[in-house]
Design a protein around this motif. Structure first.
Motif, PDB file in Angstrom:
ATOM      1  N   GLN A   1       0.859  -1.177   0.000  1.00 56.90           N
ATOM      2  CA  GLN A   1       0.000   0.000   0.000  1.00 56.90           C
ATOM      3  C   GLN A   1       0.904   1.238   0.000  1.00 56.90           C
ATOM      4  N   TYR A   2       0.726   2.099  -0.996  1.00 54.51           N
ATOM      5  CA  TYR A   2       1.527   3.323  -1.027  1.00 54.51           C
ATOM      6  C   TYR A   2       1.010   4.304   0.018  1.00 54.51           C
ATOM      7  N   MET A   3       1.940   4.858   0.786  1.00 50.11           N
ATOM      8  CA  MET A   3       1.545   5.897   1.745  1.00 50.11           C
ATOM      9  C   MET A   3       2.434   7.112   1.554  1.00 50.11           C
ATOM     10  N   ASP A   4       1.906   8.246   1.941  1.00 47.62           N
ATOM     11  CA  ASP A   4       2.640   9.508   1.788  1.00 47.62           C
ATOM     12  C   ASP A   4       4.069   9.393   2.300  1.00 47.62           C
ATOM     13  N   GLY A   5       5.002   9.925   1.548  1.00 51.44           N
ATOM     14  CA  GLY A   5       6.401   9.915   1.996  1.00 51.44           C
ATOM     15  C   GLY A   5       7.174   8.708   1.498  1.00 51.44           C
ATOM     16  N   MET A   6       6.470   7.704   0.958  1.00 53.94           N
ATOM     17  CA  MET A   6       7.195   6.540   0.431  1.00 53.94           C
ATOM     18  C   MET A   6       7.766   6.870  -0.955  1.00 53.94           C
ATOM     19  N   VAL A   7       8.823   6.163  -1.314  1.00 56.11           N
ATOM     20  CA  VAL A   7       9.396   6.340  -2.647  1.00 56.11           C
ATOM     21  C   VAL A   7       8.786   5.281  -3.560  1.00 56.11           C
ATOM     22  N   ARG A   8       8.358   5.729  -4.730  1.00 56.89           N
ATOM     23  CA  ARG A   8       7.773   4.784  -5.701  1.00 56.89           C
ATOM     24  C   ARG A   8       8.765   4.539  -6.830  1.00 56.89           C
ATOM     25  N   PHE A   9       9.084   3.271  -7.044  1.00 57.05           N
ATOM     26  CA  PHE A   9      10.082   2.906  -8.062  1.00 57.05           C
ATOM     27  C   PHE A   9       9.442   1.868  -8.976  1.00 57.05           C
ATOM     28  N   VAL A  10       9.521   2.061 -10.273  1.00 58.97           N
ATOM     29  CA  VAL A  10       9.024   1.017 -11.178  1.00 58.97           C
ATOM     30  C   VAL A  10      10.163   0.535 -12.080  1.00 58.97           C
ATOM     31  N   PHE A  11      10.392  -0.781 -12.056  1.00 57.81           N
ATOM     32  CA  PHE A  11      11.373  -1.362 -12.973  1.00 57.81           C
ATOM     33  C   PHE A  11      10.735  -1.517 -14.335  1.00 57.81           C
TER      34      PHE A  11
ATOM     35  N   ARG B   1       3.838   7.278 -15.010  1.00 56.34           N
ATOM     36  CA  ARG B   1       4.278   8.669 -14.826  1.00 56.34           C
ATOM     37  C   ARG B   1       4.102   9.139 -13.374  1.00 56.34           C
ATOM     38  N   ASP B   2       3.353   8.388 -12.555  1.00 55.79           N
ATOM     39  CA  ASP B   2       3.158   8.791 -11.151  1.00 55.79           C
ATOM     40  C   ASP B   2       4.253   8.266 -10.214  1.00 55.79           C
ATOM     41  N   PHE B   3       5.187   7.491 -10.752  1.00 53.47           N
ATOM     42  CA  PHE B   3       6.267   6.975  -9.901  1.00 53.47           C
ATOM     43  C   PHE B   3       7.354   8.047  -9.744  1.00 53.47           C
ATOM     44  N   ASP B   4       8.208   7.860  -8.726  1.00 55.35           N
ATOM     45  CA  ASP B   4       9.350   8.776  -8.548  1.00 55.35           C
ATOM     46  C   ASP B   4      10.496   8.389  -9.479  1.00 55.35           C
TER      47      ASP B   4
END
Ligand code: SF4
Length: 615
Positions: free
Chosen positions: A31-41, A102-105
């Protein structure tokens, strides 16, 4: 909602919906929560290819072990899926949560093969991320790339925010920590890139300027600030036994290319084949202990349910404790229906014996790679095997009951003559004779002889060489074909046009990015797939951008020429590569450095880094 539209309206209309669904055993859903880093391979090819890639398997689980990071996957949508996504306005989405990419970091591409580069542009475009790094906004993800092709990053410099040189496990946590730190401080994208450029192994191309000489060769590559490194050193794991390896691996629903447990037994290679880029860039050799591997195998079998373990590395038969490992694996898994597999390339009768233990029943086929047809040329390329070695290995294979043999060769090698090519057909004939000696006739035998075309790769002793023209390579293919007779011998060869493009792109500078972009705009994607490859379109792209492909592929370089990749430090020195090239022209082979260190440069690369040959 995007997810509902994808599941209900889009996937029922495509060829293999399982490519885009995720939810496989051991995939991670956080579950994504505020402040987490999102990475997609992001893997620039289809799911079945990408899911066979070991690097993604390792880094995906490594990142997901961080509580502050969500790591997901995305693969290139096949042409049917792309068509419907574009028609329906569906952006590229991740498998795990069907979140728009496009929503990932971070969007992290792995560069395994130059002919996948148009897919990278296509995926960025489908994601709604500007193709050119310079046009990205504060809210765009950071587009990063690593993998073997990143060792010449310049053809993609225009599209990638930063490259990672070397082994991802060693640096990925530093990248995430730096990013979080920068975000906490409220830094801009530009400032974040500056911070990234100070991490060892990270190359931010927008912070380096490439200049050219009047003759079109590279003059130099210089950083824009004095505090940036002149050379980017690759990152290397020092101790494999203490490095991260996942205890779980995703088990796909679809049949993938390597649908089994991949157990990486060591990194690097000491054989020193002079055409081989992997053998140079992955140095030094670092092995995992067989006890460590056995323990990993137990955990992986239990977490995946797979019934096959593949022992992977660049040259698995060279593993020091191969017998200990294989016998302990056989002991552990006998009666449990779990088989062992080993890529069979070592030309040595003793190893055929080990193979026989593994493949007692299946005998699916055995592969050897003499690479060249004559001893003279095998010495030039430093393939330290003799015809006698090959025939002894083949003899053992036939004795043990193998009937299918594959022999790999390369054509267009430096100093090659037609006599060397005749030698390929003659080796095939000798293999037939050996089979007859063992079995009395040729019944049941299939020998496939396959020839790829030499591509002079960066960071190898042959990086100064020219590739043969396409006409010459076609002539050589036909010459071999005309000499191979008999129904037991089959000859296959690679598409010369692909090898030509591979040479252009792998040796390219920043100007080559214009061609890649133009080719993609004109419709190129999935260039390594026969059904999609369009050579004429690539040729049009060269014409329209005014780039001469022969300048990159077919030109022999002066010894002092500056290469577009000279600012990337892989540890092996240019002096060593030059020395090896001179020895090639003298027809002198060089020892496998498992015997003793031949001072390739990696021995002084980093404190605490030990290579096999130095023990
Ligand atoms: S450091 Fe020595 S042993 Fe290691 S790869 Fe280089 S030459 Fe071989």
């Amino acid at each position: 909602m995007l997810k509902d539209r994808i599941l209900n309206e889009i996937l029922p209309c495509v060829e293999k919906p399982a490519r885009y669904i995720g939810n496989e055993l051991n995939s991670v859903h956080k579950q994504y929560m505020d402040g987490m880093v999102r990475f997609v391979f992001a893997f620039p090819d289809i799911y079945e290819i990408g899911m066979s890639h070991l690097g993604i398997k390792i880094l995906y689980h490594l990142l997901n072990e961080r509580e502050d990071t969500v790591c997901e996957r995305v693969f290139a949508p096949w042409v049917d899926m792309e068509k419907i996504m574009r028609k329906e306005g569906i952006p590229l989405f991740s498998l795990e949560s069907m979140t728009p990419v496009r929503d990932f970091d971070f969007v992290g591409f792995t560069l395994q093969y130059e002919m996948s580069y148009t897919n990278i542009l296509n995926m960025l475009d489908l994601a709604g991320i500007p193709i050119n790094a310079a046009e990205r906004s504060e809210s765009s993800p950071l587009v990063i790339a690593g993998g073997p092709c990143a060792y010449n990053p310049e053809p993609l410099a225009q599209f990638v925010d930063f490259f990672v040189m070397g082994e991802g496990e060693e640096v990925i946590n530093e990248i995430i920590d730096t990013y979080k730190d920068c975000k906490d401080k409220g830094l801009s994208r530009k400032e974040i890139l500056h911070c990234m450029a100070h991490i060892d192994g990270v190359y931010v191309p927008s912070l380096y300027i490439m200049t050219y000489n009047e003759d079109g060769t590279v003059k130099n590559v210089k950083p824009v600030d004095v505090d940036l490194p002149l050379k980017i050193k690759k990152r290397v794991i020092k101790d494999m036994n203490n490095s991260y390896y996942p205890e779980k691996m995703i088990v796909p629903y679809l049949q993938t290319v390597h649908d089994r447990i991949m157990l990486e037994i060591f990194r690097g290679c000491t054989r020193g084949c002079r055409f081989c880029q992997a053998g140079m860039i992955y140095r030094p050799v670092r092995e995992r202990s067989w006890e460590n591997l056995l323990e990993l195998a137990r955990k992986l079998v239990s977490s995946t349910g797979y019934d096959e373990i593949s022992l992977v590395s660049l040259s698995s038969c060279d593993y020091t404790f191969l017998e200990e490992l294989i016998y302990s694996l056989i002991d552990e898994f006998k009666g449990k229906g779990v088989g062992i597999s080993l890529p069979s390339l070592r030309i040595d009768a003793a190893y055929v014996d080990i193979f026989n233990k593994i493949e007692e029943v299946r005998k699916s086929g055995i592969t050897f790679a003499p690479e060249a047809g004559s001893q003279r040329l095998r010495d030039v390329i430093n393939k330290n095997v003799t015809e006698e070695d090959l025939m002894n290995a083949v003899f053992s294979a036939f004795k043990f009951g193998w009937r299918t043999i594959k022999l790999y060769f390369m054509i267009g090698l430096p100093t090659e003559t037609d006599e060397d090519l005749d030698g390929i057909a003659e080796l095939g004939e000798r293999v037939l004779q050996v089979y007859k000696e063992v079995n009395g006739n040729l019944k049941g035998l299939t020998v496939t002889m396959s020839a790829s075309s030499f591509v002079p790769k960066p960071h190898t002793p042959f990086q100064w060489e020219a590739q043969d023209s396409m006409e010459e390579l076609y002539r050589k293919q036909l010459l071999i074909k005309s000499k191979i007779r008999g129904h037991a011998l089959r000859f296959t060869y690679h598409d010369v046009r692909l090898s030509f493009l591979e040479a252009v792109i792998s040796r390219g500078d920043r100007r080559v990015s214009m061609v890649i972009k133009k080719a993609w705009e004109k419709g190129c994607r999935f260039d390594s797939w026969n059904e999609c490859f369009n050579f004429e379109t690539w040729m049009d792209a060269f014409k329209e951008t005014g780039i001469d492909p022969a300048f990159y592929a077919n030109r022999k370089r002066e010894e002092n020429e500056v290469f577009p990749w000279d600012h990337i430090d892989v540890g092996v020195t240019k002096e060593f590569l030059k020395r090896e090239r001179r020895r090639a022209y003298e027809g002198k082979s060089t020892f496998d450095c498992r015997k003793f260190c031949i001072k390739c440069g990696i021995q002084d690369f980093e404190e605490g880094l030990k290579c096999y040959g130095q023990n």
